[in-house]
Write a protein that holds these residues in place. Structure first.
Motif, PDB file in Angstrom:
ATOM      1  N   GLU A  46     -25.184  -4.449 -15.879  1.00 49.18           N
ATOM      2  CA  GLU A  46     -24.426  -4.754 -17.106  1.00 49.18           C
ATOM      3  C   GLU A  46     -23.050  -5.294 -16.763  1.00 49.18           C
ATOM      4  O   GLU A  46     -22.580  -6.271 -17.348  1.00 49.18           O
TER       5      GLU A  46
ATOM      6  N   LEU B 243     -23.075  -8.775 -15.754  1.00 47.80           N
ATOM      7  CA  LEU B 243     -23.162  -9.657 -16.925  1.00 47.80           C
ATOM      8  C   LEU B 243     -21.794  -9.860 -17.559  1.00 47.80           C
ATOM      9  O   LEU B 243     -21.441 -10.952 -17.990  1.00 47.80           O
ATOM     10  N   ARG B 244     -21.058  -8.759 -17.612  1.00 48.65           N
ATOM     11  CA  ARG B 244     -19.724  -8.870 -18.214  1.00 48.65           C
ATOM     12  C   ARG B 244     -18.844  -9.801 -17.402  1.00 48.65           C
ATOM     13  O   ARG B 244     -18.105 -10.613 -17.947  1.00 48.65           O
TER      14      ARG B 244
ATOM     15  N   ARG C  57     -16.958 -13.466 -18.333  1.00 42.68           N
ATOM     16  CA  ARG C  57     -15.556 -13.730 -18.119  1.00 42.68           C
ATOM     17  C   ARG C  57     -15.347 -14.917 -17.180  1.00 42.68           C
ATOM     18  O   ARG C  57     -14.617 -15.841 -17.481  1.00 42.68           O
TER      19      ARG C  57
ATOM     20  N   THR D  15     -19.387  -0.225 -20.468  1.00 42.61           N
ATOM     21  CA  THR D  15     -19.863  -1.239 -19.522  1.00 42.61           C
ATOM     22  C   THR D  15     -20.978  -2.084 -20.107  1.00 42.61           C
ATOM     23  O   THR D  15     -21.381  -3.086 -19.540  1.00 42.61           O
ATOM     24  N   GLU D  16     -21.474  -1.642 -21.227  1.00 44.72           N
ATOM     25  CA  GLU D  16     -22.655  -2.309 -21.766  1.00 44.72           C
ATOM     26  C   GLU D  16     -22.364  -3.643 -22.441  1.00 44.72           C
ATOM     27  O   GLU D  16     -23.076  -4.044 -23.360  1.00 44.72           O
ATOM     28  N   ASN D  17     -21.309  -4.236 -22.016  1.00 47.84           N
ATOM     29  CA  ASN D  17     -20.982  -5.570 -22.507  1.00 47.84           C
ATOM     30  C   ASN D  17     -20.551  -5.578 -23.970  1.00 47.84           C
ATOM     31  O   ASN D  17     -20.595  -4.578 -24.654  1.00 47.84           O
ATOM     32  N   ALA D  18     -20.133  -6.736 -24.397  1.00 51.09           N
ATOM     33  CA  ALA D  18     -19.545  -6.853 -25.724  1.00 51.09           C
ATOM     34  C   ALA D  18     -20.587  -7.226 -26.748  1.00 51.09           C
ATOM     35  O   ALA D  18     -20.685  -8.366 -27.191  1.00 51.09           O
TER      36      ALA D  18
ATOM     37  N   ALA E 178     -12.111  -9.627 -23.097  1.00 48.53           N
ATOM     38  CA  ALA E 178     -11.587  -9.700 -21.743  1.00 48.53           C
ATOM     39  C   ALA E 178     -10.361  -8.823 -21.515  1.00 48.53           C
ATOM     40  O   ALA E 178      -9.725  -8.874 -20.492  1.00 48.53           O
TER      41      ALA E 178
END
Lengths: 788, 651
Positions: B536, B539-540, B544, A501-504, A455
């Motif tokens: 995407e 999704l993030r 959060r 941007t492809e998430n964690a 985050a």
């Protein structure tokens, strides 16, 4: 992250990349031009060395009298009394190029002197050559490799040595013509366009106009065609690339007076005709194969083969008979010495005597192409991944030029572009692989950091942490594959943004590995990139050093640094200026042939022999005169109507390339035609020396006397600073020559032939002569004068 | 000439104005004229008066009768130090006749007159000094092998009055080397011949003759009244000699001073109104003394240069104007490195050494060039004219110039050119083309033979020039480059095909269309990718904030967008399929489309999975493990799509 931005960047990227590569090419041109200006800045804007003076003189004539007079020019200032037909014996490309440039400038009322144009022709054409290299390499391996190769060629020392400002020689434009011809050949091969094929013939024509090295092209391209045919790469494109070149090219080449019928009559060109026939046969075979069934084709093949072999045998027999009937087997001396490196030293001392015709040593490879020598093998490997028509040509070019450079140091010049192309390919490929793997690892690294702190302000940290690394690569790789790198940086950024941007989520490495087999560990690639950059930096340093120190001296004016500052030795021009102003216009000056061009150009006096060594006998006559005793020499010179004799002497200041050091060649060349001059007479126990142990013949020959006349009076001992010993015979008088001028540092000494003495009454003269000939036993006096 | 004449007539105030304008004249004449025994301060003004007097007196000349003048005293000083012989005759002329006299005649034997380079008469009336006009004339009824010069007196000489005149005459080529050929070791001996008595059309009451010599005297004409004191040889005094008395006197002496003769000197003065005056001087220098025989030996010259080679000269000194810069010294085969330059605010001194020492009969050529600031030499004159004020002669010390050519190159567009010089010169005009000229630059050519240092006087060139013309050449360049770009633009936008129906032309057109379409398709795919990115990011956001609803909304929006894009893509694809030329790209594009579809599906699936998981409130690890395989596929697909896009864009 906005869509518009992504879109914009991708469409802009190409426009930006195009502009950037144009800009980089422009900069490469500027570098190529300006790195060659050291000679002008350190010395002056002046024509260098020997041959350029002749070209300069021809250009002056052209600009003054026009093209038609130029073709018909019979020069009576040289090779007295034979003269030389300049229009028919000179490669006119360089002269016409510079003449056109001069005319263009003057028609725009830009008052440039012919000399200025001549001085800057070579740097301008090196910029062109760099651009041509870009085009050629781009055809072979893409833009990145092209730009790298162009940057490398712009400063390769081997080429700089021949194209510094003032080095107004054929090679200056010929290398550009060579590369450009190759480019057009490859371009035709890649596109199959007849338009490029025609351009190719024209470029070949320009090359023929410029340099005798055009035979390299007309042998290399057939070799490549043959290679393609043998490896089953025949295509209509190959046919279009080759057939028009041979037909048009040969026709055009025959238009150049100096080539003329040689274009069809010497063996150097036969290979191309043979391949021309072969490619037609192959084309026919492919055509027939297309219209016949496989079975019928087999029958036809056997039929044709039997007939064909018979016909071929007959043709070959005729050819061999024809070629064998000519004394040199149809090959000219220089070409023969290319094929057989020992040929020249065995048969033609005049070719062997030129230092640039000697085989090179290993240090000269390192000096001339430096780190490229290590990069070339990598380039060859890269050319085989995958092998295309174009890359096979590049490899062939490299291999042949390596061979030729090994034969003659002068041909290192032909090797240089090949080495640059190969190194460009190698560097660009290496950087491609390394930066790709670095990029891969870096993106992976940032993804990891995201999993740990999902985050957080991922973007800002990523840009920050990647900044130093980017800066490092940016600042260090500036010289080399700038476009490739920048493009990659741009691409990397873009990709990073996307992947951020492809998430964690951790990306599985294995999946990547499957797709990209050429991924190296991060540390290794960083170190390799760093090492490559260091290598490139070393290369640039070496090139700048070579351009500034090694290759910028004009050789007509020498400088030396001593404790009290710079010392200038301008003796050559002093002597030439003296000759120009203080002798009669029609006086003939004899000197060794090295100084012929300079004497005609700078002193404007008629010379006996010059650097265009077309008449061996004439040169041998001068060599004989120089190696004869005074009286015999006087007779030879007098029979040639010579009024002044010029010798170059370095003994006082230690200038090593003087006439005494060249003297053995004079003896050899003279002895080759007039056998009474024997090399052994001048050597003491096989050693060449002019000190007290020197032979009697040596100490009495004209060259010794003219060089050392009154030399002993300078320091009382006669210590020769070049040979580093005291000379053998110190006090002597000249009877048939008189010193008329010696330059400030004694580097050039000019003597005048004394007029014939009044005839003394028969008896006393006879007795004198008799006593003389008995006392001095200089052998071979019976046929001392070759003109008798 | 006219202007000068006007100057003479205008009142004092105007005079002073002109003085200011021409200030450099008087200043540097001061520094240059080292020979005049007269007060220097008035020199500049005098010269301007001189021309006026010429005109005045020529009119009066015819009325003057041969008068009863007597030279009461004539002292001659002959300076033989250099190869230029300067004779200064101090005359006192007395009028013994009844009439006023306004001119005095000088006489020179023809043999001397042909070597005369300049003659000048100085007159002083106590405070001010004048230069009086001295013109050759051919009076009637006088001996014929004598050349006459007439001096116009500033005011008439009354009965019984005397006037003092100093006449400086300068002769060249009067020293004859004897012997004519010498070796390097010998000194140069020369012979000078003159009249022992002052040649004059008037009787001379009292006279003397002094030769000033540079060194050893070999021999001289013996005469009762002669004495040799150090370096001076004195004849006389003689009294009461009739007119035209003649007795030869010969001096044979050693003179090793440089006999530097410039056979030709071309001075080109080029004015640029951008602020520069460029001077280029081309010399052909020779040694005018005894010629060298038996060759030149460097060893002797180096061992004892002053003894062995005394007659030669090695160094020439050029006195250039102050603030001269960009000086060069070269010849036709390049730069000559043996030179030195000194400079201060008063003058610049250039010491040049030719490539080799110049012995008798030897010759060399070289070029000196330098630049000067324009404002030192160019001034505004009356009537909107500009005036260039430069020295005429050669800046080298003690050099005789046999043929002196001065070319003044004025800027393009100069008009109404007039030249004012203090001595007669041959004038002509020429045109020179240089640096992008169209009309060419007007050139004023002044020629004069036998120029000696005394001719190093200022001359003026008046011309009209409009400053606007300065901009013509830069404008031309700008317009030229502009036109080049315009031509490029026009070329790029015009269709130069001859036949609009030929197959290759149509093919080309179609190809362009295909390219445009491909570009369009690429853009669409970029948008696809952007939508993926959006998904995407949603999704993030979810991970959060946990806001499932917004995430769903995002998915819906994305779905709509995907559909829209697909609609857009369809006609493009059909076009490509119909095109024959697109056959090479088509498979790639089709692959791209299928890959993208797959990617869409996967993305959606992943999205739903994640959203589902969130709805079920599963832990992060669980989610990860669930979508891991999907994620892997997705990344690889994305890679493929990107590389495909790259390969398409390379076409």
């Amino acid at each position: 992250m906005a869509t518009s931005k992504v879109e914009g960047s991708s469409s802009l990227r190409h426009a930006f990349g195009g502009v950037l590569s144009v800009f980089i090419l422009l900069l490469i041109g500027v570098v190529a031009f300006s790195i060659r200006l050291f000679s002008v800045i350190k010395y002056e804007s002046v024509i260098h060395e020997f041959d350029p003076y002749f070209n300069y003189r021809v250009t002056q004539f052209l600009s003054k009298n026009g093209i038609y007079d130029f073709w018909n020019w019979f020069d009576d200032r040289t090779w007295y009394p034979l003269g030389r037909v300049i229009g028919g014996t000179v490669y006119p490309g360089l002269t016409l190029t510079a003449g056109t440039m001069w005319k263009l400038a003057n028609s725009l009322n830009i008052p440039l002197s012919v000399e200025t144009v001549c001085v800057f022709t070579a740097p301008i054409f090196s910029a062109f050559a760099a651009w041509a290299t870009y085009l050629l390499t781009k055809e072979v391996k893409g833009t990145g490799a092209g730009i790298t190769a162009a940057a490398i060629l712009a400063m390769v020392p081997s080429y700089i040595s021949r194209s510094v400002a003032g080095s107004y020689d054929n090679e200056a434009v010929a290398i550009f013509a060579l590369i450009f011809t190759f480019y057009l050949y490859i371009k035709t091969l890649n596109t199959g366009s007849l338009f490029y094929a025609t351009l190719n013939s024209l470029a070949y024509f320009y090359m023929v106009c410029s340099w005798g090295g055009y035979t390299f092209i007309i042998n290399l391209i057939p070799m490549h065609v043959l290679l393609c045919i043998v490896t089953g790469r025949y295509s209509s494109r190959l046919y279009i690339a080759y057939a028009p070149l041979v037909v048009l090219g040969t026709l055009l080449a025959a238009l150049v007076p100096v080539v003329g019928f040689n274009a069809v009559m010497t063996s150097e060109h036969f290979g191309s005709f043979l391949v021309f026939i072969i490619i037609h046969v192959v084309a026919l075979v492919y055509y027939i194969k297309g219209i016949l069934t496989p079975r019928l084709f087999k029958v036809a093949t056997t039929l044709v083969l039997t007939v064909g072999i018979a016909v071929c045998a007959v043709v070959v027999a005729i050819l061999v008979a024809l070629v064998a009937s000519s004394p040199t087997k149809g090959w000219s001396g220089r070409s023969l010495s290319l094929l057989d490196p020992t040929y020249a030293s065995k048969y033609i001392p005049i070719i062997a005597s030129v230092s640039e015709h000697q085989p090179p040593t290993w240090p000269s490879y390192f000096m001339d192409i430096n780190v490229l020598a290590f990069l070339v093998p990598a380039g060859i490997v890269a050319c085989f991944l995958p092998l295309s028509d174009a890359s096979s040509f590049a490899v062939l070019y490299l291999v042949t030029s390596v061979y030729f450079s090994g034969v003659m140091v002068r041909l290192m010049l032909v090797l240089a572009p090949a080495a640059c192309i190969m190194s460009g390919i190698a560097l660009s490929e290496a950087f491609g692989v390394l930066t790709r793997s670095m990029k891969f690892h870096i993106t992976k690294y940032f993804e990891c950091s995201h999993t740990e702190a999902p985050a957080k302000l991922g973007e800002s940290t990523s840009t920050e942490s990647s900044a130093p690394l980017e800066n490092m690569t940016k600042s260090d790789t500036t010289e080399k594959p700038e476009v490739a790198r920048k493009e990659k940086v741009a691409r990397r950024k873009q990709k990073k943004e996307k992947e951020l941007t492809e998430n964690a989520h951790v990306k599985p490495v294995s999946a990547k590995k499957e797709k990209r087999p050429l991924v190296l560990p991060l540390e290794a690639s960083i170190v390799s990139v760093f090492l490559l950059i260091v290598l490139g930096g070393l290369y640039v340093l070496h090139c700048v050093w070579a351009a500034a120190e090694a290759y910028s001296a004009p050789s007509i004016v020498l400088t030396s640094h001593s404790h009290d500052g710079l010392h200038v030795f301008d003796d050559f021009r002093e002597a030439y200026a003296w000759l120009r102003h203080n002798t009669e216009v029609d006086d003939k000056v004899a000197s060794w042939w090295d100084y012929g061009y300079q004497t005609t150009a700078m002193a404007n006096r008629t010379v006996i022999v010059d650097n265009n060594t077309w008449n061996n006998t004439h040169i041998a006559t001068v060599g004989t005169a120089m190696s004869s005793p005074e009286k015999a020499a006087w007779e030879i010179f007098n029979s040639l109507d010579v009024k002044y004799v010029l010798v170059v002497f370095g003994g006082l200041v230690g200038y090593p390339s003087d006439d005494i050091n060249k003297f053995l060649w004079m003896v050899r060349i003279g002895g080759g035609v007039f056998p009474h001059i024997k090399e052994a007479d001048y050597l003491k126990d096989g050693q060449y020396r002019v000190d007290a142990q020197a032979t009697h013949t040596m100490l009495n020959c004209l060259m010794y006397k003219l060089s050392y006349y009154r030399f002993v009076e300078t320091d009382g001992k006669g210590f020769d600073r070049v040979r580093r010993y005291e000379i053998g015979k110190k006090h002597f008088k000249l009877t048939h020559f008189e010193e008329v001028f010696t330059t400030h540092h004694w580097m050039v000494r000019i003597y005048k032939l004394k007029p014939q003495k009044n005839r003394i009454r028969g008896k006393s003269r006879k007795s004198k002569l008799g006593s003389k000939s008995t006392s001095s036993k200089s052998g071979g006096m019976t046929h001392k004068n070759p003109w008798n | 000439m006219d202007l000068i004449w006007a100057d003479f007539l205008i009142p004092r105030e105007r005079e002073r104005e002109r003085e200011r304008v021409l200030e450099p004249v008087s200043l540097s004449v001061d520094s240059n004229s080292t020979f005049t025994p007269i007060d220097h301060r008035s020199d500049g003004m005098d010269r301007r008066l001189q021309f006026a007097f010429v005109l005045l007196c020529l009119g009066l000349l015819s009325s003057t009768a041969r008068s009863d003048l007597v030279v009461s005293k004539a002292e001659r000083l002959v300076d033989l130090n250099s190869h230029i012989v300067r004779v200064l005759s101090k005359l006192k002329v007395e009028n013994e006749g009844p009439d006023d006299v306004s001119e005095v005649l000088l006489a020179l034997p023809d043999a001397q007159a042909k070597n005369l380079a300049a003659i000048r008469t100085f007159y002083s009336d106590g405070k001010l000094g004048f230069v009086l006009p001295t013109e050759p004339i051919e009076p009637k009824g006088m001996p014929s092998d004598v050349t006459y010069y007439s001096i116009a007196l500033p005011k008439k000489l009354g009965k019984g009055k005397t006037v003092s005149l100093d006449v400086l005459s300068i002769f060249t080529r009067s020293l004859k080397p004897f012997p004519e050929e010498i070796t390097q070791a010998e000194s140069q001996l020369v012979v000078y011949t003159d009249n022992m008595y002052y040649t004059s059309p008037y009787p001379v009451k009292y006279q003397s003759l002094v030769f000033r010599l540079p060194g050893r005297v070999e021999s001289y004409t013996k005469y009762p009244k002669v004495e040799l004191v150090k370096s001076e040889l004195r004849y006389g005094p003689f009294e009461m000699q009739p007119a035209f008395s003649y007795s030869p006197v010969v001096v044979h002496f050693e003179n090793n001073n440089p006999f530097a003769v410039a056979n030709e000197l071309v001075r080109e003065i080029e004015i640029s109104h951008w602020g520069n005056v460029r001077v280029t001087e081309q010399y052909t220098i020779s040694h005018g003394g005894a010629s060298l025989k038996n060759g030149f030996s460097r060893i002797e010259y180096q061992a004892r240069p002053y003894m062995r080679g005394a007659s030669s000269f090695r160094i020439l000194i050029a006195k250039l104007p102050a603030r001269a810069h960009s000086v060069y010294y070269r010849d036709e085969i390049g730069n000559i490195s043996t030179s030195h330059l000194w400079g201060d605010s008063q003058r610049t001194q250039l010491e040049i050494e030719p490539r080799f020492p110049i012995f008798g009969g030897w010759k060399t050529t070289f070029t000196i060039g330098y630049s000067l600031p324009l404002h030192d030499f160019l001034f505004e004159a009356d009537g909107g004219k500009r005036v260039l004020n430069m020295t005429f002669g050669c800046p080298l010390d003690e050099v005789l110039v046999e043929k002196h050519i001065v070319k003044v190159v004025l800027p393009e567009g100069s008009k109404d050119i007039t030249v004012a010089t203090l001595f007669p010169t041959k004038q002509s005009e020429d045109v020179k083309y240089s640096h992008l000229d169209i009309l060419g630059r007007p050139v004023v050519v002044l020629e004069k033979d036998n120029v000696v240092p005394e001719h190093n006087l200022y001359f003026q060139v008046y011309y009209k020039f409009n400053n606007i013309s300065l901009l013509s050449e830069p404008m031309m360049l700008i317009v030229g480059i502009f036109l080049l770009f315009v031509a490029c633009i026009v070329y790029m936008h015009t269709d130069l095909a001859i036949s609009k129906t030929s197959s290759s032309y149509l093919e080309k057109l179609q190809w362009e269309e295909v390219q445009a379409t491909v570009q369009h398709i690429k853009n669409i795919f970029d948008q696809y990718l952007a939508v993926h990115d959006k998904l995407e990011s949603s999704l993030r956001d979810l991970s959060r904030s946990g806001d499932v609803q917004s995430c769903k909304a995002a998915r819906k929006a994305a779905d709509a967008q995907f559909k829209e894009l697909a609609k857009e893509l369809k006609p493009l694809l059909t076009f490509l399929q119909s095109c024959s030329q697109a056959s090479s790209i088509l498979p790639k594009i089709e692959e791209l489309v299928t890959k993208e579809k797959e990617m869409q599906e996967k993305e959606m699936a992943k999205h739903t999975t994640v959203v589902d998981c969130f709805e079920k409130k599963l832990g992060g690890k669980d989610i990860e493990s669930r979508i891991a395989s999907q994620q892997q596929k997705l990344t690889s697909l994305k890679q493929e799509v990107e590389s495909l896009l790259d390969s398409i864009s390379e076409i």
